[in-house]
Design an enzyme around this catalytic site. Sequence first.
Site, PDB file in Angstrom:
ATOM      1  N   ASP A  87      -4.545  -0.030  -5.880  1.00  0.00           N
ATOM      2  CA  ASP A  87      -5.011  -1.327  -5.731  1.00  0.00           C
ATOM      3  C   ASP A  87      -4.601  -1.454  -4.313  1.00  0.00           C
ATOM      4  O   ASP A  87      -5.542  -1.960  -3.518  1.00  0.00           O
ATOM      5  CB  ASP A  87      -4.514  -2.645  -6.300  1.00  0.00           C
ATOM      6  CG  ASP A  87      -2.516  -2.527  -5.677  1.00  0.00           C
ATOM      7  OD1 ASP A  87      -2.518  -1.347  -5.593  1.00  0.00           O
ATOM      8  OD2 ASP A  87      -2.669  -3.286  -5.483  1.00  0.00           O
ATOM      9  N   ASP A  90      -0.066   0.940  -2.199  1.00  0.00           N
ATOM     10  CA  ASP A  90       0.882   2.037  -2.812  1.00  0.00           C
ATOM     11  C   ASP A  90      -0.291   3.192  -3.691  1.00  0.00           C
ATOM     12  O   ASP A  90      -0.875   3.125  -3.922  1.00  0.00           O
ATOM     13  CB  ASP A  90       1.746   0.789  -3.892  1.00  0.00           C
ATOM     14  CG  ASP A  90       0.477  -0.051  -4.103  1.00  0.00           C
ATOM     15  OD1 ASP A  90      -0.402   0.465  -5.331  1.00  0.00           O
ATOM     16  OD2 ASP A  90       0.772  -1.220  -4.495  1.00  0.00           O
ATOM     17  N   TYR A 239       1.555  -9.366  -9.460  1.00  0.00           N
ATOM     18  CA  TYR A 239       0.091  -9.232 -10.297  1.00  0.00           C
ATOM     19  C   TYR A 239      -0.086 -10.721 -10.721  1.00  0.00           C
ATOM     20  O   TYR A 239      -0.315 -10.419 -11.694  1.00  0.00           O
ATOM     21  CB  TYR A 239      -1.199  -8.714 -10.161  1.00  0.00           C
ATOM     22  CG  TYR A 239      -1.809  -7.700  -9.485  1.00  0.00           C
ATOM     23  CD1 TYR A 239      -2.268  -8.729  -7.768  1.00  0.00           C
ATOM     24  CD2 TYR A 239      -1.261  -6.398  -8.580  1.00  0.00           C
ATOM     25  CE1 TYR A 239      -2.757  -7.556  -7.029  1.00  0.00           C
ATOM     26  CE2 TYR A 239      -0.820  -5.425  -7.297  1.00  0.00           C
ATOM     27  CZ  TYR A 239      -2.176  -6.755  -7.093  1.00  0.00           C
ATOM     28  OH  TYR A 239      -3.024  -5.835  -5.144  1.00  0.00           O
ATOM     29  N   GLU A 489      -1.690  -4.251   5.159  1.00  0.00           N
ATOM     30  CA  GLU A 489      -1.381  -3.987   4.270  1.00  0.00           C
ATOM     31  C   GLU A 489      -3.317  -4.374   3.470  1.00  0.00           C
ATOM     32  O   GLU A 489      -3.615  -5.066   3.631  1.00  0.00           O
ATOM     33  CB  GLU A 489      -1.164  -3.917   2.575  1.00  0.00           C
ATOM     34  CG  GLU A 489      -1.581  -2.804   1.479  1.00  0.00           C
ATOM     35  CD  GLU A 489       0.651  -2.978   0.237  1.00  0.00           C
ATOM     36  OE1 GLU A 489       0.385  -2.530  -0.103  1.00  0.00           O
ATOM     37  OE2 GLU A 489       0.545  -4.626   1.201  1.00  0.00           O
TER      38      GLU A 489
END
Length: 512
Positions: A87, A90, A239, A489
């Site tokens: 995603d 990571d 999430y 990120e």
Amino acid sequence: MATRIKMLLSLAICAVLALVHLPFTTAGGGEGAAPFDYKKALHSSLLYFEAQRSGRLPHNQRVKWRGHSGLADGLQQGVDLVGGYYDAGDNVKFGLPMAFTVTMLSWSAMEFADDIAAAGEWRHVLEAIKWGTDYLVKAHTEPYVLWAEVGDGDTDHYCWQRPEDMTTSRQAYKVDRDNPGSDLVGETAAALAAASMVFRRSNPHYAQVLLHHAEQLFEFGDKYRGKYDSSIGEAYSYYASVSGYGDEILWAALWLHRATGKASYLDYAVDMADEFGGTTWAITEFSWDVKYAGLQILATKVLLEGKHPEYKATLEKYKAKAEHYLCACLNKNGDAGNVNRTAGGMLFVRQWNNMQYVTNAAFLLTVYSRYLTSAGQEPPVLQCPDGPAHADELRSLARAQTDYVLGANPAGVSYLVGYGQRFPRRMHHRGASIVSHRGDGRFIGCMQGYDNWFLRRGANPNVVIGAIVGGPDHLDRFRDRRDNYMQTEACTYNTAPMVGIFAHLHGETAIT
């Protein structure tokens, strides 16, 4: 990654760290400046999805610093879960943001197919979508089973390793009858339904497979209702489904109606409109979690086409809520509430990965302006509390947000990595921050990655071209540091909507 725990920590960090003010430069797109190269931006955005691939990479892989990874995913559970996308920075595969990424890539491909093809990127768009849909189909192993996640966020964050080296848990998690996840299941149904329309002409058999899975998933999500993060605790800190599952189920129903033409799906979206919040929730953001603005615009498209007058009253309610979001972005909502803007003009929702809201807003503004124009309204306007807004205003704001991303901002930084002269060099991204596995195949351990690579002050050895990072704060300030994950990120769902917008703007500038 939308991590609640990390958010709290980052708020404390940002309170004591001085942010770097970068000098203002006009990178293009401003008055008197050369226009941005939207074709290059489109090309870059599609390269990003290749950098985020998990699994066995194909021979035509263009991002050469990546290698095979996650080749045993699902093995412990006796299923094949190899493939899909990481995603963000990571090495976890989270089903909810991955499915939303596929939905937005597919919507981009549908709305801007001609522009994408004219830019020579149609094949790459199809490849980006199919890499996601192949995995989502694999993850749907039984009618009432969907594998939701591979890897564990907590153990993954303990280590800093290239995906090619990862030694962290590859535990897989699923939702089923006893452990429902209607939000995840609904979003996956929406993704597969939307993608089926993209492949209908070039690969009709594959399109039918996708649609079959989408319809089964919709039935699953509706029949066994519940939030997926209540069934899978490991997902909650990363999430969490704050909006619940009502938006995803309505979203799926509207995509399935568009894909199949079946009246039953529109009936559902009308019958459940109030109970699931479609005609009651007035929202000022659109994201991987909160789908209301998107589904309200899909419902409005049905109204504007005038095909179902029997549902006009309910569809008008959907339209009112869709326009609440759009008017909020335009700053024309009066006391009803607007989306904040920075001094530099960026829409600002929250400091954690704010760019996702910017790119999604640019997409919805552009798409709605097209729907208004196509409907033949004269003039094509929406009614806001502070006065009418013409379709051109929506397109203008969308372009301004896009140009901000590309460098027309007070910092003079392109937040699309690899584009322009100044872009983030220290992305919070494991694979990018460590020497390429192809260049140095020696194993890099869990803590060795932190010691030798994460703490380095230099630029990342690999550039994640096409990634859109979290972006600047409410004062247009950006701090390019690897540990500043709120800003550096990037996520797949930041870039996905921009595939369509870059193609659209390239098409517009090519004409002019």
